[in-house]
Design a protein around this motif. Sequence first.
Motif, mmCIF file in Angstrom:
data_model
loop_
_atom_site.group_PDB
_atom_site.id
_atom_site.type_symbol
_atom_site.label_atom_id
_atom_site.label_comp_id
_atom_site.label_asym_id
_atom_site.label_seq_id
_atom_site.Cartn_x
_atom_site.Cartn_y
_atom_site.Cartn_z
ATOM 1 N N VAL A 10 0.843 -1.197 0.000
ATOM 2 C CA VAL A 10 0.000 0.000 0.000
ATOM 3 C C VAL A 10 0.874 1.241 0.000
ATOM 4 O O VAL A 10 1.955 1.276 0.596
ATOM 5 C CB VAL A 10 -0.980 0.001 1.196
ATOM 6 N N LEU A 11 0.380 2.275 -0.696
ATOM 7 C CA LEU A 11 1.113 3.527 -0.879
ATOM 8 C C LEU A 11 0.183 4.695 -0.580
ATOM 9 O O LEU A 11 -0.904 4.775 -1.152
ATOM 10 C CB LEU A 11 1.620 3.627 -2.324
ATOM 11 N N PRO A 12 0.559 5.592 0.326
ATOM 12 C CA PRO A 12 -0.344 6.687 0.694
ATOM 13 C C PRO A 12 -0.490 7.710 -0.435
ATOM 14 O O PRO A 12 0.479 7.978 -1.149
ATOM 15 C CB PRO A 12 0.353 7.295 1.916
ATOM 16 N N PRO A 13 -1.723 8.276 -0.578
ATOM 17 C CA PRO A 13 -2.972 7.870 0.067
ATOM 18 C C PRO A 13 -3.561 6.652 -0.648
ATOM 19 O O PRO A 13 -3.761 6.682 -1.858
ATOM 20 C CB PRO A 13 -3.870 9.096 -0.110
ATOM 21 N N GLN A 14 -3.851 5.610 0.091
ATOM 22 C CA GLN A 14 -4.259 4.339 -0.495
ATOM 23 C C GLN A 14 -5.745 4.340 -0.845
ATOM 24 O O GLN A 14 -6.577 4.769 -0.054
ATOM 25 C CB GLN A 14 -3.974 3.201 0.485
ATOM 26 N N SER A 15 -6.044 3.829 -2.039
ATOM 27 C CA SER A 15 -7.445 3.607 -2.417
ATOM 28 C C SER A 15 -7.948 2.370 -1.684
ATOM 29 O O SER A 15 -7.372 1.290 -1.811
ATOM 30 C CB SER A 15 -7.563 3.402 -3.929
ATOM 31 N N THR A 16 -9.013 2.531 -0.924
ATOM 32 C CA THR A 16 -9.525 1.396 -0.159
ATOM 33 C C THR A 16 -10.173 0.345 -1.061
ATOM 34 O O THR A 16 -10.131 -0.849 -0.762
ATOM 35 C CB THR A 16 -10.544 1.875 0.883
ATOM 36 N N PHE A 17 -10.764 0.760 -2.181
ATOM 37 C CA PHE A 17 -11.452 -0.206 -3.034
ATOM 38 C C PHE A 17 -10.466 -1.126 -3.740
ATOM 39 O O PHE A 17 -10.670 -2.345 -3.789
ATOM 40 C CB PHE A 17 -12.333 0.498 -4.062
ATOM 41 N N GLU A 18 -9.402 -0.564 -4.322
ATOM 42 C CA GLU A 18 -8.427 -1.397 -5.014
ATOM 43 C C GLU A 18 -7.789 -2.405 -4.054
ATOM 44 O O GLU A 18 -7.571 -3.562 -4.409
ATOM 45 C CB GLU A 18 -7.347 -0.547 -5.686
ATOM 46 N N LEU A 19 -7.506 -1.976 -2.832
ATOM 47 C CA LEU A 19 -6.969 -2.905 -1.842
ATOM 48 C C LEU A 19 -8.000 -3.977 -1.502
ATOM 49 O O LEU A 19 -7.670 -5.165 -1.360
ATOM 50 C CB LEU A 19 -6.559 -2.140 -0.583
ATOM 51 N N ALA A 20 -9.269 -3.578 -1.398
ATOM 52 C CA ALA A 20 -10.325 -4.537 -1.081
ATOM 53 C C ALA A 20 -10.502 -5.571 -2.185
ATOM 54 O O ALA A 20 -10.887 -6.712 -1.911
ATOM 55 C CB ALA A 20 -11.637 -3.798 -0.829
ATOM 56 N N CYS A 21 -10.243 -5.199 -3.440
ATOM 57 C CA CYS A 21 -10.328 -6.174 -4.536
ATOM 58 C C CYS A 21 -9.431 -7.372 -4.250
ATOM 59 O O CYS A 21 -9.859 -8.531 -4.358
ATOM 60 C CB CYS A 21 -9.903 -5.533 -5.855
ATOM 61 N N ALA A 22 -8.175 -7.088 -3.900
ATOM 62 C CA ALA A 22 -7.236 -8.167 -3.617
ATOM 63 C C ALA A 22 -7.608 -8.902 -2.337
ATOM 64 O O ALA A 22 -7.542 -10.139 -2.268
ATOM 65 C CB ALA A 22 -5.818 -7.603 -3.508
ATOM 66 N N ALA A 23 -8.025 -8.161 -1.309
ATOM 67 C CA ALA A 23 -8.362 -8.790 -0.032
ATOM 68 C C ALA A 23 -9.577 -9.703 -0.162
ATOM 69 O O ALA A 23 -9.620 -10.784 0.446
ATOM 70 C CB ALA A 23 -8.619 -7.705 1.022
ATOM 71 N N GLU A 24 -10.579 -9.299 -0.943
ATOM 72 C CA GLU A 24 -11.782 -10.112 -1.112
ATOM 73 C C GLU A 24 -11.471 -11.448 -1.769
ATOM 74 O O GLU A 24 -12.013 -12.480 -1.395
ATOM 75 C CB GLU A 24 -12.814 -9.360 -1.963
ATOM 76 N N VAL A 25 -10.603 -11.442 -2.778
ATOM 77 C CA VAL A 25 -10.309 -12.671 -3.513
ATOM 78 C C VAL A 25 -9.280 -13.530 -2.792
ATOM 79 O O VAL A 25 -9.430 -14.752 -2.684
ATOM 80 C CB VAL A 25 -9.834 -12.343 -4.943
ATOM 81 N N PHE A 26 -8.237 -12.902 -2.262
ATOM 82 C CA PHE A 26 -7.122 -13.666 -1.703
ATOM 83 C C PHE A 26 -7.117 -13.749 -0.177
ATOM 84 O O PHE A 26 -6.450 -14.618 0.383
ATOM 85 C CB PHE A 26 -5.785 -13.060 -2.156
ATOM 86 N N GLY A 27 -7.861 -12.855 0.489
ATOM 87 C CA GLY A 27 -7.748 -12.788 1.935
ATOM 88 C C GLY A 27 -8.927 -13.278 2.740
ATOM 89 O O GLY A 27 -8.805 -13.520 3.942
ATOM 90 N N MET A 28 -10.089 -13.441 2.100
ATOM 91 C CA MET A 28 -11.295 -13.825 2.832
ATOM 92 C C MET A 28 -11.373 -15.337 3.013
ATOM 93 O O MET A 28 -11.018 -16.102 2.127
ATOM 94 C CB MET A 28 -12.543 -13.345 2.087
ATOM 95 N N ARG A 29 -11.835 -15.757 4.185
ATOM 96 C CA ARG A 29 -12.113 -17.171 4.441
ATOM 97 C C ARG A 29 -13.616 -17.381 4.326
ATOM 98 O O ARG A 29 -14.396 -16.709 5.000
ATOM 99 C CB ARG A 29 -11.617 -17.571 5.837
ATOM 100 N N ARG A 30 -14.023 -18.306 3.461
ATOM 101 C CA ARG A 30 -15.435 -18.492 3.184
ATOM 102 C C ARG A 30 -15.868 -19.912 3.519
ATOM 103 O O ARG A 30 -15.108 -20.860 3.294
ATOM 104 C CB ARG A 30 -15.712 -18.192 1.708
ATOM 105 N N PRO A 31 -17.094 -20.091 4.035
ATOM 106 C CA PRO A 31 -17.586 -21.424 4.398
ATOM 107 C C PRO A 31 -17.575 -22.366 3.193
ATOM 108 O O PRO A 31 -18.018 -22.005 2.104
ATOM 109 C CB PRO A 31 -19.024 -21.158 4.874
#
Length: 323
Positions: A10-31
């Motif tokens: 991440v690089l300031p000022p960070q876009s929260t949506f672009e970071l969330a794109c990666a977090a949603e696909v690679f970082g979320m644990r789903r049932p």
Amino acid sequence: MSAHRVVALVLPPQSTFELACAAEVFGMRRPGLPGRYDFGVCTENPGAVPTLAGYDMVVSQGLPALETADTVVIPGWQRREPPASPAVIDAIRQAHRRGARIVAICSGAFLLAEAGLLDHRRATTHWRMAAELAARFPGIQVEPDTLYIDLGDVATSAGTAAGIDLCLHLARADQGAAYAAQIARHMVMPPHREGGQLQYAPPALSGHPPESLAALLDWAVERLHEPLTVDDLAAQAKLSPRTLARRFTDQLGIAPGRWLLQHRIMAARTLLEETDLPVETIATRVGLSSAVNLRRRFQAMVHTTPAAYRRSFGRRAGGTRPP
């Protein structure tokens, strides 16, 4: 088998949506979905990182986190002037040299360009910034109408939601089509979005869009097992084949025959992963008539054979590929 480690820089000022794109696909644990990624975030100066949303996020890891990443994600880069610090550029180059995949979402392509990873190569970014990227880095072949470009070691995407398209594509390449489809299903979105980004640009850039093809596409997807041709699509749409081809190019950036083939191969990938059906049966179910035809088309598009794909991603193989 160890998880594939993804680290977002991440690089300031960070876009929260672009970071969330990666977090949603690679970082979320789903049932019901095995966790095959280990996701982390780092920054040059650990601590509070300002965001475009008006709040700070606390990031505890510094650039050394990139040393163990299998994939490095640059989720946008808002301040493209002045140039990035030598420490950031060096960390990206070192990660690339040791074999990590470097992924840029939206304006993150500018950082990859500064690091020299896009020299004499294809790349994309948000349509609004494409001309700037081409002007500042004339050695790059900028494609302004592409949602994402994956070169294997380096990948770039258009703006905002195209970051999700790219991340789902990478999950599909890493873990198979069924795994990526499950992630997309949890996110309530299609696993593969059609067309280029200029369909979302202002009319001055994209032209006035013709009548939507959505109903025709739905009709065709439900009939992939039938021997559909471009003439069949044109007849269903009540258009001439030439007019249909023009509308496909305008709206989807692809010829209708190519679109049909892509969806048939995608359906074949899912059947190879989730069933034990013979290749001949799968070929018939996806409208490719014979195992020989399926193998030829599959090899051309996926760069492997149906049998090898099933060994890597089929349910008996655990449906995964090593990092």
